[in-house]
Design an enzyme around this catalytic site. Structure first.
Site, PDB file in Angstrom:
ATOM      1  N   LYS A  80      22.392  29.768 115.712  1.00 23.94           N
ATOM      2  CA  LYS A  80      22.097  30.207 117.083  1.00 23.94           C
ATOM      3  C   LYS A  80      20.667  30.748 117.218  1.00 23.94           C
ATOM      4  O   LYS A  80      20.154  30.869 118.318  1.00 23.94           O
ATOM      5  CB  LYS A  80      23.111  31.248 117.560  1.00 23.94           C
ATOM      6  CG  LYS A  80      23.056  32.600 116.880  1.00 23.94           C
ATOM      7  CD  LYS A  80      24.217  33.476 117.345  1.00 23.94           C
ATOM      8  CE  LYS A  80      24.274  34.815 116.652  1.00 23.94           C
ATOM      9  NZ  LYS A  80      23.323  35.792 117.131  1.00 23.94           N
ATOM     10  N   ASP A  81      20.011  31.089 116.081  1.00 24.06           N
ATOM     11  CA  ASP A  81      18.633  31.572 116.120  1.00 24.06           C
ATOM     12  C   ASP A  81      17.607  30.446 116.117  1.00 24.06           C
ATOM     13  O   ASP A  81      16.415  30.684 116.290  1.00 24.06           O
ATOM     14  CB  ASP A  81      18.339  32.460 114.893  1.00 24.06           C
ATOM     15  CG  ASP A  81      19.130  33.756 114.903  1.00 24.06           C
ATOM     16  OD1 ASP A  81      19.531  34.193 115.998  1.00 24.06           O
ATOM     17  OD2 ASP A  81      19.333  34.332 113.812  1.00 24.06           O
ATOM     18  N   THR A 122      22.854  46.075 123.515  1.00 31.99           N
ATOM     19  CA  THR A 122      22.703  44.699 123.036  1.00 31.99           C
ATOM     20  C   THR A 122      21.265  44.257 123.266  1.00 31.99           C
ATOM     21  O   THR A 122      20.644  44.656 124.245  1.00 31.99           O
ATOM     22  CB  THR A 122      23.654  43.714 123.740  1.00 31.99           C
ATOM     23  OG1 THR A 122      23.363  42.385 123.285  1.00 31.99           O
ATOM     24  CG2 THR A 122      23.503  43.749 125.252  1.00 31.99           C
ATOM     25  N   SER A 124      20.678  41.016 123.514  1.00 32.69           N
ATOM     26  CA  SER A 124      20.898  39.647 123.983  1.00 32.69           C
ATOM     27  C   SER A 124      21.046  39.600 125.498  1.00 32.69           C
ATOM     28  O   SER A 124      21.896  40.283 126.066  1.00 32.69           O
ATOM     29  CB  SER A 124      22.166  39.090 123.326  1.00 32.69           C
ATOM     30  OG  SER A 124      22.704  38.015 124.058  1.00 32.69           O
ATOM     31  N   LEU A 125      20.241  38.774 126.161  1.00 32.53           N
ATOM     32  CA  LEU A 125      20.374  38.596 127.614  1.00 32.53           C
ATOM     33  C   LEU A 125      21.733  37.982 127.959  1.00 32.53           C
ATOM     34  O   LEU A 125      22.319  38.308 128.996  1.00 32.53           O
ATOM     35  CB  LEU A 125      19.261  37.686 128.149  1.00 32.53           C
ATOM     36  CG  LEU A 125      17.840  38.244 128.158  1.00 32.53           C
ATOM     37  CD1 LEU A 125      16.881  37.198 128.731  1.00 32.53           C
ATOM     38  CD2 LEU A 125      17.746  39.533 128.962  1.00 32.53           C
ATOM     39  N   ARG A 126      22.232  37.087 127.104  1.00 33.39           N
ATOM     40  CA  ARG A 126      23.534  36.458 127.347  1.00 33.39           C
ATOM     41  C   ARG A 126      24.644  37.503 127.349  1.00 33.39           C
ATOM     42  O   ARG A 126      25.495  37.528 128.255  1.00 33.39           O
ATOM     43  CB  ARG A 126      23.795  35.403 126.261  1.00 33.39           C
ATOM     44  CG  ARG A 126      25.191  34.788 126.307  1.00 33.39           C
ATOM     45  CD  ARG A 126      25.445  33.929 125.072  1.00 33.39           C
ATOM     46  NE  ARG A 126      25.377  34.708 123.842  1.00 33.39           N
ATOM     47  CZ  ARG A 126      26.377  35.427 123.348  1.00 33.39           C
ATOM     48  NH1 ARG A 126      27.539  35.486 123.985  1.00 33.39           N
ATOM     49  NH2 ARG A 126      26.234  36.097 122.219  1.00 33.39           N
ATOM     50  N   ARG A 127      24.649  38.383 126.344  1.00 30.16           N
ATOM     51  CA  ARG A 127      25.679  39.421 126.286  1.00 30.16           C
ATOM     52  C   ARG A 127      25.519  40.408 127.428  1.00 30.16           C
ATOM     53  O   ARG A 127      26.495  40.852 128.035  1.00 30.16           O
ATOM     54  CB  ARG A 127      25.620  40.133 124.932  1.00 30.16           C
ATOM     55  CG  ARG A 127      26.078  39.263 123.777  1.00 30.16           C
ATOM     56  CD  ARG A 127      25.776  39.882 122.425  1.00 30.16           C
ATOM     57  NE  ARG A 127      26.289  39.060 121.331  1.00 30.16           N
ATOM     58  CZ  ARG A 127      25.781  39.037 120.111  1.00 30.16           C
ATOM     59  NH1 ARG A 127      24.726  39.802 119.821  1.00 30.16           N
ATOM     60  NH2 ARG A 127      26.287  38.267 119.174  1.00 30.16           N
ATOM     61  N   ARG A 144      17.964  46.395 118.768  1.00 31.68           N
ATOM     62  CA  ARG A 144      17.346  45.409 117.891  1.00 31.68           C
ATOM     63  C   ARG A 144      17.538  45.795 116.440  1.00 31.68           C
ATOM     64  O   ARG A 144      17.929  46.903 116.128  1.00 31.68           O
ATOM     65  CB  ARG A 144      15.839  45.335 118.189  1.00 31.68           C
ATOM     66  CG  ARG A 144      15.486  44.753 119.565  1.00 31.68           C
ATOM     67  CD  ARG A 144      15.698  43.259 119.612  1.00 31.68           C
ATOM     68  NE  ARG A 144      15.207  42.618 118.394  1.00 31.68           N
ATOM     69  CZ  ARG A 144      13.921  42.452 118.100  1.00 31.68           C
ATOM     70  NH1 ARG A 144      12.983  42.860 118.927  1.00 31.68           N
ATOM     71  NH2 ARG A 144      13.568  41.863 116.969  1.00 31.68           N
ATOM     72  N   ASN A 146      18.490  44.265 112.157  1.00 30.56           N
ATOM     73  CA  ASN A 146      19.547  43.512 111.500  1.00 30.56           C
ATOM     74  C   ASN A 146      20.895  44.206 111.734  1.00 30.56           C
ATOM     75  O   ASN A 146      20.965  45.270 112.339  1.00 30.56           O
ATOM     76  CB  ASN A 146      19.243  43.317 110.007  1.00 30.56           C
ATOM     77  CG  ASN A 146      19.135  44.625 109.250  1.00 30.56           C
ATOM     78  OD1 ASN A 146      19.921  45.549 109.471  1.00 30.56           O
ATOM     79  ND2 ASN A 146      18.172  44.728 108.342  1.00 30.56           N
ATOM     80  N   VAL A 147      21.958  43.589 111.263  1.00 30.06           N
ATOM     81  CA  VAL A 147      23.315  44.097 111.518  1.00 30.06           C
ATOM     82  C   VAL A 147      23.466  45.549 111.063  1.00 30.06           C
ATOM     83  O   VAL A 147      23.969  46.402 111.803  1.00 30.06           O
ATOM     84  CB  VAL A 147      24.364  43.197 110.810  1.00 30.06           C
ATOM     85  CG1 VAL A 147      25.729  43.849 110.856  1.00 30.06           C
ATOM     86  CG2 VAL A 147      24.414  41.828 111.459  1.00 30.06           C
ATOM     87  N   ARG A 150      21.553  47.964 113.342  1.00 27.65           N
ATOM     88  CA  ARG A 150      22.174  48.117 114.666  1.00 27.65           C
ATOM     89  C   ARG A 150      23.432  48.981 114.594  1.00 27.65           C
ATOM     90  O   ARG A 150      23.683  49.795 115.480  1.00 27.65           O
ATOM     91  CB  ARG A 150      22.483  46.739 115.258  1.00 27.65           C
ATOM     92  CG  ARG A 150      21.249  46.052 115.842  1.00 27.65           C
ATOM     93  CD  ARG A 150      21.592  44.702 116.437  1.00 27.65           C
ATOM     94  NE  ARG A 150      21.761  43.686 115.418  1.00 27.65           N
ATOM     95  CZ  ARG A 150      22.617  42.667 115.497  1.00 27.65           C
ATOM     96  NH1 ARG A 150      23.420  42.555 116.550  1.00 27.65           N
ATOM     97  NH2 ARG A 150      22.687  41.777 114.533  1.00 27.65           N
ATOM     98  N   CYS A 235      15.713  31.664 124.032  1.00 25.68           N
ATOM     99  CA  CYS A 235      16.038  33.101 124.030  1.00 25.68           C
ATOM    100  C   CYS A 235      15.848  33.731 125.400  1.00 25.68           C
ATOM    101  O   CYS A 235      16.020  34.917 125.552  1.00 25.68           O
ATOM    102  CB  CYS A 235      15.143  33.833 123.029  1.00 25.68           C
ATOM    103  SG  CYS A 235      15.717  33.701 121.335  1.00 25.68           S
TER     104      CYS A 235
END
Length: 308
Positions: A80-81, A122, A124-127, A144, A146-147, A150, A235
């Site tokens: 997805k990236d 988030t 992410s614009l989608r989320r 922002r 990494n997992v 966050r 993105c």
């Protein structure tokens, strides 16, 4: 002649897990491999939202350069990236079997879902758009890193929760007990899938990786990414798309949202797997003709104004 396949990867825990999965699979087939971790600009600059970089592929560009300059032979990505158009000379070599496609909400209690003052994080614009579509009075804050970063930021904050890809947390055993499966949220195109790229003229690596390709996953993610490419999302637009295959039929659900989540233009269709070529494009064209072209122009203007 034996050859060591140099595997390029970001150096986050999740990226290294993914690269090691490819490493182990190649070694089971008898190949020699070596990991080459690289830091991307997307990992180094954490104080601005992804869309403000103005480019897609912020996490993949460094590895593209490393491959073109012969520092690595292949690169492993969360698909997805990856931009829908790869750099000249670099090609898709394998799509691995897909993991969980869902988004999940990691939370500190769910009472806020019935209130108007929830705060969700988030990057992410989608989320963001889909959350606001369902909970229009909630506040979205940027998140922002990494997992691991966050999750720590969420713990240290006063936010009610943050949205993550389920697959990322599951792969490195970090899924907390307090989470909700957001089955209503349409995932990013290719979410849960891993992509391995190689140089177009590297026949040795391309042949080695072909044995790792999962055909059903490849069909689904290519439909989703074709849908994304035709909408010109990358993105910079809230676009969700998910294709699944069951009993020889592709089931496809996708939508384009306005940044504030109030507008939604969606499509839901199915087609025999044998007819999947061009299906993503047809679905995207349906969304564009239903007002998606106007909405995309509006989104681009809003994103450009934010960057300015």
């Amino acid at each position: 002649m034996s050859r060591v396949i140099r595997i390029g990867t970001r150096d986050s825990e999740l990226a290294l897990w993914q690269a090691n999965a490819v490493k182990n699979a190649l070694e089971k087939l008898g190949h020699e491999t070596k990991l080459v971790p690289v830091k991307s600009q997307g990992d180094l600059v954490l104080d601005k939202p992804l869309y403000e970089f103005g480019i897609t592929g912020i996490f993949t560009k460094t590895l593209d350069v490393a491959m073109i300059t012969n520092q690595i032979d292949i690169a492993v990505h969360s698909m997805k990236d990856v931009p829908t158009a790869l750099p000249q000379g670099i090609v898709e070599a394998a799509v691995l079997k897909r993991a969980n496609t869902h988004d999940i909400l990691v939370h500190k209690g769910t009472d806020f879902l019935n209130d108007d003052d929830g705060i969700i994080a988030t990057g992410s614009l989608r989320r963001q758009a889909q959350w606001l579509h369902k909970y229009p009075n909630h506040e979205i804050v940027d998140l922002r890193g990494n997992v691991n970063t966050r999750l720590q930021k969420l713990e240290d904050s006063t936010w009610n929760g943050a949205v993550f890809a389920a697959a990322g947390l599951e792969r490195i055993n970090l899924t907390p007990e307090a989470y909700l499966d957001l089955k209503w949220m349409i995932p990013a195109p290719a979410q849960g899938a891993m992509l391995v790229v190689a140089k177009e003229d590297d026949e040795f690596c391309r042949k080695a990786l072909a044995a790792l390709n999962h055909e059903s996953t490849a069909v689904c993610v290519h439909i989703e990414r074709e849908f994304l490419r035709v909408l010109e999302g990358g993105c910079t637009a809230p676009i969700g798309a998910l294709a699944t295959v069951q009993d020889g039929t592709v089931h496809f659900k996708a939508a384009l949202f306005s940044l504030d989540g109030q507008e939604r233009i969606g499509v839901e269709k199915e087609i025999p797997v044998s007819q999947h070529k061009g299906f993503g494009r047809k679905c995207a064209e349906e969304v564009l003709s239903a007002g998606g072209d106007v909405l995309m122009r509006k989104i681009k203007e809003e994103v450009n104004n934010t960057k300015g």
